[in-house]
Design an enzyme around this catalytic site. Structure first.
Site, PDB file in Angstrom:
ATOM      1  N   LYS A   1       9.686   2.958   0.981  1.00  0.00           N
ATOM      2  CA  LYS A   1       8.491   2.873   1.822  1.00  0.00           C
ATOM      3  C   LYS A   1       8.036   4.295   2.145  1.00  0.00           C
ATOM      4  O   LYS A   1       8.810   5.080   2.690  1.00  0.00           O
ATOM      5  CB  LYS A   1       8.811   2.120   3.115  1.00  0.00           C
ATOM      6  CG  LYS A   1       7.611   1.948   4.035  1.00  0.00           C
ATOM      7  CD  LYS A   1       7.910   0.956   5.141  1.00  0.00           C
ATOM      8  CE  LYS A   1       6.748   0.853   6.118  1.00  0.00           C
ATOM      9  NZ  LYS A   1       7.057  -0.077   7.209  1.00  0.00           N
TER      10      LYS A   1
ATOM     11  N   GLY B   1       0.815  -1.217   0.000  1.00  0.00           N
ATOM     12  CA  GLY B   1       0.000   0.000   0.000  1.00  0.00           C
ATOM     13  C   GLY B   1       0.842   1.257   0.000  1.00  0.00           C
ATOM     14  O   GLY B   1       0.386   2.342  -0.347  1.00  0.00           O
ATOM     15  N   ARG B   2       2.087   1.120   0.454  1.00  0.00           N
ATOM     16  CA  ARG B   2       2.974   2.301   0.443  1.00  0.00           C
ATOM     17  C   ARG B   2       4.422   1.873   0.237  1.00  0.00           C
ATOM     18  O   ARG B   2       5.328   2.529   0.704  1.00  0.00           O
ATOM     19  CB  ARG B   2       2.822   3.091   1.723  1.00  0.00           C
ATOM     20  CG  ARG B   2       3.049   2.264   2.979  1.00  0.00           C
ATOM     21  CD  ARG B   2       3.194   3.180   4.129  1.00  0.00           C
ATOM     22  NE  ARG B   2       3.108   2.442   5.382  1.00  0.00           N
ATOM     23  CZ  ARG B   2       3.265   3.002   6.539  1.00  0.00           C
ATOM     24  NH1 ARG B   2       3.492   4.287   6.619  1.00  0.00           N
ATOM     25  NH2 ARG B   2       3.178   2.280   7.642  1.00  0.00           N
TER      26      ARG B   2
ATOM     27  N   ASP C   1       0.841 -11.119   6.380  1.00  0.00           N
ATOM     28  CA  ASP C   1       1.391 -10.217   5.364  1.00  0.00           C
ATOM     29  C   ASP C   1       2.676  -9.547   5.855  1.00  0.00           C
ATOM     30  O   ASP C   1       3.345  -8.866   5.075  1.00  0.00           O
ATOM     31  CB  ASP C   1       0.362  -9.148   4.960  1.00  0.00           C
ATOM     32  CG  ASP C   1      -0.185  -8.389   6.152  1.00  0.00           C
ATOM     33  OD1 ASP C   1      -0.787  -9.023   7.035  1.00  0.00           O
ATOM     34  OD2 ASP C   1      -0.004  -7.162   6.220  1.00  0.00           O
ATOM     35  N   ASN C   2       3.002  -9.744   7.118  1.00  0.00           N
ATOM     36  CA  ASN C   2       4.254  -9.190   7.648  1.00  0.00           C
ATOM     37  C   ASN C   2       5.267 -10.293   7.945  1.00  0.00           C
ATOM     38  O   ASN C   2       6.216 -10.086   8.699  1.00  0.00           O
ATOM     39  CB  ASN C   2       3.982  -8.382   8.922  1.00  0.00           C
ATOM     40  CG  ASN C   2       3.238  -7.081   8.625  1.00  0.00           C
ATOM     41  OD1 ASN C   2       3.295  -6.577   7.502  1.00  0.00           O
ATOM     42  ND2 ASN C   2       2.543  -6.547   9.603  1.00  0.00           N
TER      43      ASN C   2
ATOM     44  N   ARG D   1       6.195 -12.214   1.030  1.00  0.00           N
ATOM     45  CA  ARG D   1       5.612 -12.552   2.330  1.00  0.00           C
ATOM     46  C   ARG D   1       4.777 -13.820   2.215  1.00  0.00           C
ATOM     47  O   ARG D   1       4.438 -14.236   1.097  1.00  0.00           O
ATOM     48  CB  ARG D   1       4.704 -11.393   2.787  1.00  0.00           C
ATOM     49  CG  ARG D   1       5.439 -10.071   2.866  1.00  0.00           C
ATOM     50  CD  ARG D   1       4.617  -8.935   2.259  1.00  0.00           C
ATOM     51  NE  ARG D   1       5.467  -7.735   2.077  1.00  0.00           N
ATOM     52  CZ  ARG D   1       5.678  -6.830   3.011  1.00  0.00           C
ATOM     53  NH1 ARG D   1       5.058  -6.925   4.171  1.00  0.00           N
ATOM     54  NH2 ARG D   1       6.480  -5.816   2.794  1.00  0.00           N
TER      55      ARG D   1
ATOM     56  N   ARG E   1      14.362   0.447   1.708  1.00  0.00           N
ATOM     57  CA  ARG E   1      14.670  -0.846   2.315  1.00  0.00           C
ATOM     58  C   ARG E   1      15.353  -1.744   1.283  1.00  0.00           C
ATOM     59  O   ARG E   1      15.092  -1.630   0.086  1.00  0.00           O
ATOM     60  CB  ARG E   1      13.380  -1.540   2.772  1.00  0.00           C
ATOM     61  CG  ARG E   1      12.497  -0.678   3.620  1.00  0.00           C
ATOM     62  CD  ARG E   1      11.489  -1.514   4.359  1.00  0.00           C
ATOM     63  NE  ARG E   1      10.374  -1.975   3.539  1.00  0.00           N
ATOM     64  CZ  ARG E   1       9.257  -2.476   4.066  1.00  0.00           C
ATOM     65  NH1 ARG E   1       9.135  -2.591   5.377  1.00  0.00           N
ATOM     66  NH2 ARG E   1       8.279  -2.882   3.288  1.00  0.00           N
TER      67      ARG E   1
HETATM   68  P1  AMP Z   1       0.957  -3.173   8.161  1.00  0.00           P
HETATM   69  O1  AMP Z   1       0.231  -4.060   9.092  1.00  0.00           O
HETATM   70  O2  AMP Z   1       1.348  -1.830   8.712  1.00  0.00           O
HETATM   71  O3  AMP Z   1       2.144  -3.855   7.553  1.00  0.00           O
HETATM   72  O4  AMP Z   1      -0.029  -2.770   6.966  1.00  0.00           O
HETATM   73  C1  AMP Z   1      -1.059  -3.579   6.495  1.00  0.00           C
HETATM   74  C2  AMP Z   1      -1.459  -3.126   5.123  1.00  0.00           C
HETATM   75  O5  AMP Z   1      -1.816  -1.752   5.118  1.00  0.00           O
HETATM   76  C3  AMP Z   1      -0.394  -3.289   4.057  1.00  0.00           C
HETATM   77  O6  AMP Z   1      -1.019  -3.674   2.867  1.00  0.00           O
HETATM   78  C4  AMP Z   1       0.180  -1.907   3.953  1.00  0.00           C
HETATM   79  O7  AMP Z   1       0.758  -1.666   2.698  1.00  0.00           O
HETATM   80  C5  AMP Z   1      -1.048  -1.039   4.162  1.00  0.00           C
HETATM   81  N1  AMP Z   1      -0.727   0.300   4.691  1.00  0.00           N
HETATM   82  C6  AMP Z   1      -0.283   0.629   5.919  1.00  0.00           C
HETATM   83  N2  AMP Z   1      -0.112   1.951   6.029  1.00  0.00           N
HETATM   84  C7  AMP Z   1      -0.456   2.498   4.833  1.00  0.00           C
HETATM   85  C8  AMP Z   1      -0.496   3.816   4.295  1.00  0.00           C
HETATM   86  N3  AMP Z   1      -0.179   4.880   5.016  1.00  0.00           N
HETATM   87  N4  AMP Z   1      -0.905   3.946   3.017  1.00  0.00           N
HETATM   88  C9  AMP Z   1      -1.248   2.901   2.275  1.00  0.00           C
HETATM   89  N5  AMP Z   1      -1.245   1.644   2.712  1.00  0.00           N
HETATM   90  C10 AMP Z   1      -0.847   1.425   3.975  1.00  0.00           C
HETATM   91 MG    MG Z   2       2.998  -4.768   6.413  1.00  0.00          MG
END
Ligand code: AMP
Ligand code: MG
EC number: 2.7.7.-
Length: 531
Positions: free
Chosen positions: A132, A112-113, A279-280, A209, A202
């Site tokens: 990122k 997402g980012r 996903d992490n 993943r 990164r």
């Molecule tokens: P995370 O648990 O933080 O790794 O994020 C879970 C999901 O949310 C992943 O698909 C990330 O890419 C997305 N995500 C988290 N923060 C953002 C953001 N600010 N903008 C877009 N996507 C995000």
């Molecule tokens: Mg993530």
């Protein structure tokens, strides 16, 4: 000559895109949030930052990629790794993946980012470079694709600290300010505020993943599932030979082994990831996605830094191995259609627990400086972890100080040495004191059975019990200074944590318990996912 020519001459980065050339691309090239089918990635261009500024870069990661210090200080470096200019010959993209979040199926997520600039080859190794916080992608869902300075500092410092601790991790090349403002509601309490935007670059052999596999399995797209599994084996687990279903069983085994190894390291150094969603979870067993992570200060297996998880504590320190296994079950389910036989997968998963326990005990033996194996060790380790919870006891200081104990010490002398690790010494009386006396009696007896000298044991222990870790309040201090444009603490912590096992007299102040002000402070002891 254009800037690009200068840069290419200077940085000499050799692009070798394997993922995006060998796996199916999303034919849609618009940057619009959508569900993506039958594709491993979508092409996307980073958002142009208004005024990029390099805050810090890792000399070592640069060198690993073949970038000199001089080049890293060029405007080309700042432009490329902030997303302002494209690396010549690169075609950036974001990966598609799905995942289980907090135990529930979340469907398609994706980068997402995060935007991959390129895969770069240096000295026969291939590294993926990923920005990122460089803006929206087709996977941004309802978010903005951006990252703030505080979380970017945390990611940059911690990935490098973990690497130098010997923990498998993604690396961080650079930390840039974008010059843009980002709106965040840190406590999710309806009080959003603008913060400085930042971008981290990164670096890892791959950012795949568990969720990449879950996506195609859930879409019943066995062709792409097989393609991504074969790709993973070809480039990342090339020891797996052949072309049968057994390969995918071997893949699960290899990922389980790497994941276990990573978790044992986390437990060794006191790292809590905080968001172990599938996903992490890196398919290479790397620590990935530094969000609301934290470091144990007082030894508390129930602790999680993540405020979102405060109620159920699913991702608490003491639960990380169990969650890793839960996540591996999801990966096994995802791979199952390629195998069509549950028994070999189950056998791998069922063995995980006992293998983990054995590796954990060995790791703890190393922390205690025991070079031989005795049956009583399990009990010794069990009582120790109970004792460490009787009163707030600093994990890092305790184990580091333990290395100074001598076989011939009395119980009282041994206790005196580790005393500094108690947050409230006045609580170490009566039963608590007795419990420690008992444990030290057993430990000293155990040391008597070892033939290794005190001096040699200390050397070995000092290689597994870090002197310096990135305590939560340390990042917070670096963040607060950076918000005021003082980046010296970022540099100091980066240097300090390059040698976490070495005595560094000038940095002795960082070998200290968490100060009282940091006990309940947001950013220091608690973090939200807002980043
Ligand atoms: P995370 O648990 O933080 O790794 O994020 C879970 C999901 O949310 C992943 O698909 C990330 O890419 C997305 N995500 C988290 N923060 C953002 C953001 N600010 N903008 C877009 N996507 C995000
Ligand atoms: Mg993530």
């Amino acid at each position: 000559m254009t800037n690009f020519d200068i840069m290419q001459n200077k940085m000499k980065l050799k692009i070798n895109n394997r993922f995006s050339t060998e796996l199916p691309a999303d034919p849609d090239q618009t940057n619009v949030t959508r569900q993506v089918k039958n594709a491993c990635f979508s092409y996307v261009t980073p958002q142009i930052p208004s005024n990029p500024q390099l805050i810090h870069f890792s000399e070592e990661v640069a060198a690993m990629l073949g970038i000199s210090n001089e080049d890293a200080q060029s405007s080309e470096f700042t432009n490329v790794f902030s997303g302002k200019e494209l690396l010549p010959g690169s075609r950036p993209y974001s990966m598609s993946y799905a995942g289980h979040q907090f135990g529930n199926w979340a469907g398609q997520l994706g980068d997402g980012r995060a935007i991959i600039l390129a895969e770069v080859e240096n000295k026969e190794q291939v590294y993926t470079l990923q920005l990122k916080g460089a803006g929206m992608t087709p996977y941004s869902r309802r978010a903005d694709g951006l990252a703030v300075l505080r979380s970017s500092i945390r990611e940059h410092l911690c990935s490098e600290a973990m690497f130098h601790l010997g923990v498998p991790t993604t690396r961080s090349l650079s930390l840039m300010l974008t010059g843009d403002q980002v709106l965040r509601d840190v406590m999710y309490d309806g009080n959003p505020a603008y913060e400085k935007g930042a971008v981290v670059c990164r670096v890892a052999p791959s950012f795949m993943r568990f969720g990449n596999f879950e996506l195609f399995s859930s879409q019943k797209d066995l062709i792409t599932l097989k393609a991504i599994a074969d790709f993973t084996i070809k480039y990342h687990f090339s020891e797996i030979k052949g072309n049968t279903a057994a390969n995918y069983v071997a893949l699960l085994q290899a990922v389980a082994n790497k994941t276990r190894e990573m978790i044992v390291h986390w437990q060794r150094v006191g790292f809590v990831h905080g968001v172990m969603n599938t996903d992490n979870m890196s398919i290479l067993g790397l620590t990935i996605d530094y969000g609301p992570y934290g470091w144990l200060e007082d030894y508390n297996p129930n602790w999680t830094p993540n405020t979102t998880d405060r109620e159920h504590r699913r991702y608490r320190f003491g639960n990380q191995a169990e969650i890793a296994l839960w996540n591996l079950y999801q990966l096994a389910n995802a791979l199952y259609p390629l195998i069509q036989e549950a028994a070999p997968l189950e056998a791998i998963l069922e063995a995980f627990q006992s293998q983990y326990e054995e590796e954990y005990i060995n790791m703890m033996r190393n922390k205690l400086g025991l070079s031989t194996i005795e049956e009583e060790d399990n009990q010794l380790i069990h009582i120790l972890t109970e004792n460490l919870q009787l009163t707030e006891t600093d994990m890092t200081i305790f184990f580091r100080k333990l290395g100074q104990i001598k076989k011939e010490d009395s119980v009282e002398e041994a206790f005196e040495l580790i005393k500094e690790s108690f947050y409230k010494i006045e609580e170490v009386v009566d039963k608590t004191y007795d419990a420690w006396m008992y444990w030290f009696t057993q430990y000293l007896n155990r040391l008597q059975q070892e033939s290794i000298s005190d001096v040699d044991r200390k050397v070995v222990m000092d290689q597994v019990n870090p002197k310096y870790v990135l305590r939560n309040y340390m990042s917070q201090l670096a963040i607060e200074a950076a918000e005021k444009e003082d980046y010296s603490l970022i540099e100091e912590l980066h240097l300090l944590l390059k040698n976490p096992y070495q005595e560094q007299d000038k940095y002795q102040k960082w070998f200290a318990k968490r100060p009282d002000w940091a006990r309940e402070k947001i950013g220091s002891s608690m973090l939200s996912c807002s980043s």
